[in-house]
Design an enzyme around this catalytic site. Structure first.
Site, PDB file in Angstrom:
ATOM      1  CG  ASP A  41       1.875  -1.324   3.287  1.00  0.00           C
ATOM      2  OD1 ASP A  41       1.425  -1.492   4.734  1.00  0.00           O
ATOM      3  OD2 ASP A  41       1.183  -1.949   2.487  1.00  0.00           O
ATOM      4  CD  GLU A  47      -7.553  -6.976  -4.077  1.00  0.00           C
ATOM      5  OE1 GLU A  47      -6.646  -6.011  -4.064  1.00  0.00           O
ATOM      6  OE2 GLU A  47      -7.613  -7.896  -3.279  1.00  0.00           O
ATOM      7  CG  ASP A  98      -4.598 -10.088   0.317  1.00  0.00           C
ATOM      8  OD1 ASP A  98      -3.949  -9.989   1.651  1.00  0.00           O
ATOM      9  OD2 ASP A  98      -5.155  -9.078   0.146  1.00  0.00           O
ATOM     10  CG  HIS A 127     -11.879 -10.287  -2.725  1.00  0.00           C
ATOM     11  ND1 HIS A 127     -11.028  -8.937  -3.050  1.00  0.00           N
ATOM     12  CD2 HIS A 127     -11.603 -10.081  -1.264  1.00  0.00           C
ATOM     13  CE1 HIS A 127     -10.344  -8.420  -1.953  1.00  0.00           C
ATOM     14  NE2 HIS A 127     -10.847  -9.144  -0.981  1.00  0.00           N
ATOM     15  CG  HIS A 153      -1.941  -1.211   1.187  1.00  0.00           C
ATOM     16  ND1 HIS A 153      -1.982  -2.097   2.261  1.00  0.00           N
ATOM     17  CD2 HIS A 153      -3.098  -1.148   0.391  1.00  0.00           C
ATOM     18  CE1 HIS A 153      -3.110  -3.125   1.958  1.00  0.00           C
ATOM     19  NE2 HIS A 153      -3.583  -2.655   0.635  1.00  0.00           N
TER      20      HIS A 153
HETATM   21  C1  XUL Z   1      -9.039  -6.270   1.206  1.00  0.00           C
HETATM   22  C2  XUL Z   1      -7.949  -6.553   0.351  1.00  0.00           C
HETATM   23  C3  XUL Z   1      -6.828  -5.521   0.280  1.00  0.00           C
HETATM   24  C4  XUL Z   1      -6.046  -5.459  -0.987  1.00  0.00           C
HETATM   25  C5  XUL Z   1      -5.092  -4.578  -1.333  1.00  0.00           C
HETATM   26  O1  XUL Z   1      -9.882  -7.135   1.132  1.00  0.00           O
HETATM   27  O2  XUL Z   1      -7.674  -7.733  -0.284  1.00  0.00           O
HETATM   28  O3  XUL Z   1      -5.815  -5.985   1.093  1.00  0.00           O
HETATM   29  O4  XUL Z   1      -5.579  -6.538  -1.674  1.00  0.00           O
HETATM   30  O5  XUL Z   1      -5.472  -3.315  -0.708  1.00  0.00           O
HETATM   31 MN    MN Z   2      -6.499  -8.548  -1.632  1.00  0.00          MN
END
Ligand code: XUL
Ligand code: MN
Length: 345
Positions: A53, A175, A284, A214, A50
């Site tokens: 970060d 995303e 992630d 997701h 990020h």
């Molecule tokens: C949130 C998520 C985030 C993104 C990056 O659900 O996955 O960590 O990957 O902003």
């Molecule tokens: Mn993510």
């Protein structure tokens, strides 16, 4: 065709400390340098960031200071032999983003989101990557009548266009996530991400990042999302993890909840040649809240192990036997073939 050698990535946030809405941290934080060394030691190739970060407390710093610190980070990454895969603006934490970033009802807040995202492009350039990720966390509503979907779509296109104009080399990855923190998000699926790309000034520079969890939260099969995005040549990054149904975003280790779905995701990556144009496999994932400090890296190492085991399973899948069963429309035994292949029978 030769086999893909996959390269792996994780973010500093993937060493989370165990805080959840019902309780505090359960592990002491680790420093950035510790995380960098740990990823290197695990055999990972890249780190994702990020904006804050990369440059902590970013909102308190001048542009010059932000770029200076980004340059110092670049040197640190070069020295460690770790590449920056991408940078993502954190558009959900600051008071200006309470009602969303690009779709906030307040013009000053929308300007904040745009300026912060433009700065993310500048940081990415310093870190040596052209890839920006937009997880549009708060672009949605808690109360549907509080925003117009039509206006929000137009505002999102306007924001994407401004970013594409700010850096004419950059590629933007959307995303999607259907909910959390919002009740409903405006770009909930890969279909939405790729469709809105077509409304921008440079559709060829707007692609997507699929996160397994997701897709599950959207009620979709992540493997289908991978096949669909890759049919457009638009899957530029990936967040593999797992999710046990329609709950809060769990970010479990890859394959933890649904091994067969994980297998199908790997098969989809294999058949579409993911990784051959330099794309990374990022995890992630988060440690479970119960995980102790001495096991800080297990979720990442285990996700990679599972991924590689599943690559081997995808490559040893009895394709001819499967094709014969498909030709005979004997999906009953095809189902069992997959189960027994995964079980190693
Ligand atoms: C949130 C998520 C985030 C993104 C990056 O659900 O996955 O960590 O990957 O902003
Ligand atoms: Mn993510």
């Amino acid at each position: 065709m030769s086999k893909t050698t996959y390269r792996f990535c994780a973010g500093p946030w993937n060493f989370s400390e165990g805080r959840d809405p019902y309780g505090p941290e359960t592990r002491l934080p680790q420093s950035f340098d510790w995380k960098l060394a740990a990823l290197k030691q695990l055999g990972f190739d890249a780190m994702m960031f990020h904006d804050d970060d990369a440059v902590p407390d970013i909102d308190t710093k001048s542009s010059a200071q932000v770029l200076k610190e980004a340059k110092a980070l670049r040197r640190k990454l070069d020295d460690a032999g770790i590449v920056a895969e991408l940078v993502a603006p954190r558009l959900w934490f600051a008071p200006q983003t309470v009602d969303g970033g690009f779709t906030s009802n307040r013009a000053a807040d929308r300007r904040y989101a745009l300026d912060r995202s433009k700065q993310t492009l500048d940081i990415a350039r310093v870190l040596g990557t052209d890839l920006i990720v937009l997880w549009l966390a708060r672009e949605g509503t808690y109360v549907r009548e509080s925003k117009s979907g039509a206006r929000s779509t137009a505002l999102l296109v306007e924001a994407l266009d401004a970013l594409l104009a700010h850096d004419r080399q950059a590629r933007l990855c959307i995303e999607p996530k259907p909910n959390e923190p919002m009740d409903h998000a405006y770009l909930p699926t890969i279909g939405h991400a790729l469709a809105i790309a077509q409304l921008t000034r440079a559709p060829q520079r707007v692609g997507c990042l699929i996160e397994s969890a997701h897709s599950v939260l959207a009620g979709l099969d992540p493997a289908d999302e991978i096949d669909f995005a890759m049919a457009f040549g638009k899957l530029w990054s990936l967040h593999l993890n797992d999710q046990n149904g329609l709950k809060y975003d769990q970010d479990k280790p890859f394959g933890s909840a649904n091994l067969r779905s994980a297998f199908n995701q790997v098969c989809a990556l294999e058949r579409n040649g993911y990784g051959r144009r330099g794309e990374y496999v990022a995890f992630d994932v988060h440690p479970f809240r119960t995980t102790r400090e001495e096991h800080y890296l297990r979720h990442l190492d285990n996700s990679r192990k599972t991924f590689l085991h599943l690559v081997a399973k995808a490559r040893s899948y009895p394709k001819q036997q499967a094709a014969a069963l498909i030709a005979d429309r004997n999906y009953q035994d095809l189902d069992q073939l997959v189960i027994e292949h995964l079980l190693g029978c």
